[in-house]
Scaffold this motif. Sequence first.
Motif, short mmCIF file in Angstrom:
data_model
loop_
_atom_site.label_atom_id
_atom_site.label_comp_id
_atom_site.label_asym_id
_atom_site.label_seq_id
_atom_site.Cartn_x
_atom_site.Cartn_y
_atom_site.Cartn_z
N PRO A 143 16.37 97.99 14.84
CA PRO A 143 15.75 99.31 14.66
C PRO A 143 14.23 99.24 14.54
O PRO A 143 13.66 99.62 13.52
N TYR A 144 13.61 98.69 15.55
CA TYR A 144 12.15 98.60 15.55
C TYR A 144 11.68 98.57 17.00
O TYR A 144 12.43 98.22 17.91
N PHE A 145 10.45 98.97 17.17
CA PHE A 145 9.87 99.11 18.50
C PHE A 145 9.73 97.74 19.17
O PHE A 145 9.23 96.80 18.56
N ILE A 146 10.20 97.64 20.40
CA ILE A 146 10.09 96.38 21.14
C ILE A 146 9.31 96.65 22.43
O ILE A 146 9.74 97.45 23.26
N PHE B 222 13.97 111.87 22.51
CA PHE B 222 14.50 111.22 21.30
C PHE B 222 13.97 111.88 20.03
O PHE B 222 14.04 111.30 18.95
N THR C 225 14.63 110.87 15.67
CA THR C 225 13.56 110.35 14.80
C THR C 225 13.62 110.98 13.41
O THR C 225 12.91 110.57 12.51
N ARG D 165 17.28 106.36 18.96
CA ARG D 165 15.86 106.67 18.80
C ARG D 165 14.98 105.72 19.63
O ARG D 165 13.93 106.10 20.13
N PHE D 166 15.40 104.46 19.79
CA PHE D 166 14.60 103.51 20.58
C PHE D 166 15.06 103.42 22.03
O PHE D 166 14.23 103.27 22.93
N ASP E 236 13.32 105.97 24.06
CA ASP E 236 11.87 106.04 23.93
C ASP E 236 11.26 105.34 25.15
O ASP E 236 11.43 104.13 25.33
N ARG F 21 8.56 104.20 25.86
CA ARG F 21 7.62 103.10 25.65
C ARG F 21 8.32 101.80 25.27
O ARG F 21 7.72 100.73 25.27
N GLN G 169 10.56 99.80 9.71
CA GLN G 169 11.12 99.14 10.89
C GLN G 169 10.38 97.84 11.18
O GLN G 169 11.00 96.80 11.46
N LYS H 92 11.62 93.89 11.37
CA LYS H 92 11.27 93.02 12.49
C LYS H 92 10.60 91.74 11.99
O LYS H 92 10.91 90.65 12.46
#
Lengths: 232, 579
Positions: free
Chosen positions: A115-118, A138, A142, A174-175, A178, A180, B151, B155
Motif C-alpha cells: 500500500p504505497y506508491f511505486i 481512484f 483514497t 487506490r494504487f 493511479d 502515476r 504508506q 515501504k
Amino acid sequence: MQVTVKIKRFNPEVDKRPHWEEYKLEARPTDRVLDVLHEIKWEQDGTLAFRRSCAHGICGSDAMMINGVNRLACKLLVKDLGDHIVIEPIRGLPVLKDMIVDMDPFFESYEEVLPYFINDDPPPAQERLQSPEDRALFDATTKCILCAACTTSCPIFWTNGRYIGPAAIVNAHRFIFDSRDQGAGQRLEVMNRMNGVWRCRTAYNCTEACPRDIPITQAIEQVKREIARTAV
Amino acid sequence: MKRAHKYDVIVVGAGGAGLMAARYASQNPNVSVAVITKLYPTRSHTGAAQGGVGAALGNVSEDHPEWHAFDTVKGGDYLTDQDVAEVFAREVVEAVYELEHMGLPFSRTPDGRIAQRKFGGHTREFGKSAVERACYAADRTGHMILQTLYQQSIKNKVTFFNEFHVLDLVMVDGACRGVVAYELATGELHTFHSKAVILATGGSGRMFGVTSNAHALTGDLMSIVWRHGLPIEDPEFFQFHPTGLYRIGVLLTEGARGEGGILRNANGERFMERYAPTIKDLAPRDMVSRAMYLEIREGRGAGPDKDYILLDLTHIDGDIIEERLPDITEFARIYLGVDPIKEPVPVQPTAHYAMGGVPTTLETNVISDGQNTIVPGLYAAGEVACVSLHGANRLGTNSLGDLIVFGRRAGMEAARYAQEVQFDYLPPDNQEPTREMLERTRGGSGKERVSHIRKDLQATMMDNASVFRTEETLTTQLRVLEELKERYKDVLVEDQGQQYNTELMEAVELGFLIDNAEMLVNAALNRTESRGAHSREDYKERDDENWLKHTMIYREGNGVRIDYKPVTLGKYEPKPRVY
C-alpha cells in the motif's frame, strides 16, 4: 431522552467470557454514540474501554457494531437509533478488552497489498502530471481511514480470517488505478491469490458499513475485472 | 516483550511531523529509528486537516515564496521569526513536490498540475488581493498527507510502537537520553534509550470546551518538557478557528471561504466587509474570530440564542461543493442536520492550534533559554514545537507546511547528531518518577471524577482565556486553576487493572492539560498588549516598543517564571495590520 444501552463487556483480567451490561442515561437526540459511551465511562463506569480520538469520523479509531451494523461511534447520532442501543466490538478480530480489538491481523492484510506508491523513474523537478479525469478514477478509494468497519462486517472474513478483506482491496485499488503508479502488476498478483479478491461473494456488507461512503463492492469488482483484463 | 529498548533516534508522535522525521532519519543507513505513538499512526490528528498546504507553486496564478514569507510574517502579527518564514516559504515548495512524488493524490488543475485555491491571509504582491496558494486534495489534504507518509513508512519498514504513551523524558545533565513509555496493552513501563529524541506530538486544544482537536490532543510533551524545567515559548497565542460547527467545534475548512463562502450575521449582512475591506472573509483567523465574537456580543448573532454566525455556501454551485468540499458538507449534514448546499451552516470559533510550544532553533534543536542554548539530544517539530513560524497567529495551511518542512529537518538533524555521538549513560532508576506519578494518580482519594475536573477546566478556559481576555478574567482563571490543581490531587481512577486502562491515561492527560492551561494563562496575563490571537480588551493595541519579543515561561516551584527571547526581524518592518 432516556436511553438504555446494552454493551458487550470483556475484561481479560477478570472475565472468562464476554457478558452484557446495561446502562440507563439521559442523552440528547443529537448526541453521538461516542458521547453516550463517554457519558457511561465518565459518570458510571470508568473501566469501560474503547478507542477514540478525533470524534468526527476521520481518524477511524471507534468502529464498533451498533444495533447490529458496523459504524463509527462518533458518526452516528442517538436520534438515528432510538432509545435502545446495543454496542459490541467489531467481529472477526480478537477482543482484547470491551470494544478494543487486536488490529494487527487487519494491518498485516493491508500491508500485503504493497500500500504505497511505486514508481522507480526519477521524479521530475516539479509534480508528475495527472489529468483530473485520471485522478477521478481512484478518488473514492483514497478516502479510506483504515477503521476496519468493512472487513469486520464481511461474512467471508468471519469464516476465513485469512481472507485479505475489503479494506486491503480498497487500498490496492487506490494504487492500481493511479496513472502515476507502476506497481499494479505486483498488486494484482496478490489480489489473484487464494485468499485474495476472488473470495468476495458480493454480500455488500462492506459497502453498507463504510463510514466514508466508498463504493467498496464496486471497487472490488473493478479489481477483479482488471485481473481478468491483464490476465496475470 | 522486553521493556528496555535502544534506538539511535526516537520519534514521539506519528502524525505528519513525526512520520516525516522518521522517514528522513531512517534514510541515514547508520542510524536506527523507532516511532512511538499513543494511538495508531493513522489515527493522528494531521488526518483531520482539510483545506490545503500553502506553497508558492504558482499553478493557478503567479506566486513567489517571498510573498508567502511576507504573508506569514504579517499574519503572525510580526512575532514570526523572519529567518524561519523565509526558509519555510522556500522549502515548502520542494516539500510539496516531494509529497507528490511519494504519490500523494492532490486534486488537479485542468492541465494536470497540483490544484491550488485561496486561503485566509495568503495574498499576491504583499497584500494586494487573495492568491491561490493552498495545494489541496479535496477537503482531506491532511488525511492524504498522513496516509501517504504512513504508506512510505511501511515501504521503508519503519519500526513503530503503537499505543505506547510517552510519560517522561530521561534527562541527564541537561541532555535527553531517551523516553519512558506506558504500554497500553499491558500497563507496563518501557524505557527507550536513545541518542536523540524528536518530539512531534501535536497540540493541546482539549484544554478548551469547544475545540476542533481530537481527544488525544492534551499537550503531553509540552507539559513533560515544562516539568523538566525547560521553557515553553509563546503559549498565550492560541488560535481559534472561525468556523467550527456550532456547539461541537468540528472544523469546517477555511477552504470553504476560499471557494467563495461568506460569513453572515443574523441580519444576513456580510460583516467581514466592515472589518477587512480588502480580503473580507479571507482575513486571518484571529481577525475573523474576533469579528464573529463582536457581532454576537452586539446582538447580531443568529439562532434562537443569538449565539452563532452563519457560513453561507448556498450561492456556490452544488457540484463544486460536493467535489471540493465533500467532507465538511457531510459533517454539517450529519451533526447539525443542515445541508450547506441549501442553507447556511451555524458556526462558532473553535479552539484549533497552539502557535506556541517547545522552543527550537531553525534546525529544530530544543533550546533551554532565550539565548538559544541547545538541549543536546532533544528536537521538536510540528504543533508541539515553536520555531517560531506562526508568531502570534498562524495562517491557514501553514500547519501542514510546518509539519513537512520542520519534520524533515528534525529527521535529518537528529540522525546526523546520532551518528556523531555515542550512547551515553542511562540511570537505572529512570522509570521511578513515572511510576510514582502513576501510583499517585491511581491511588488518589477518589473524590473527584476526571471528567468533572476536565469539564470545569474546559468551560472556564472558554470563559476567561479564549478569544478575548482581560486582567480580571485571567486573574480569575489563575484562581480557578489553583482550585482545579487541588481537586486533581483527589482524582478518581476506578479501573485498577493493567490492560488498556484508558481511564488512568485520561487522568494523566488531565494533569498535562492543567499544566498547559497554567502556562497559557500566566503568559496571557503577563503580556499587556494585543497581538495576533492574544487579544486583551484592557490593552487593545499592539505595543512593539515593549512587547515585540517572545515569551519564555518556566515552571518554578509551584509557580512560574517568565523570561523573553528576541524576535528575529528582517526585511519586513512591523506595520499596522490591515487587510
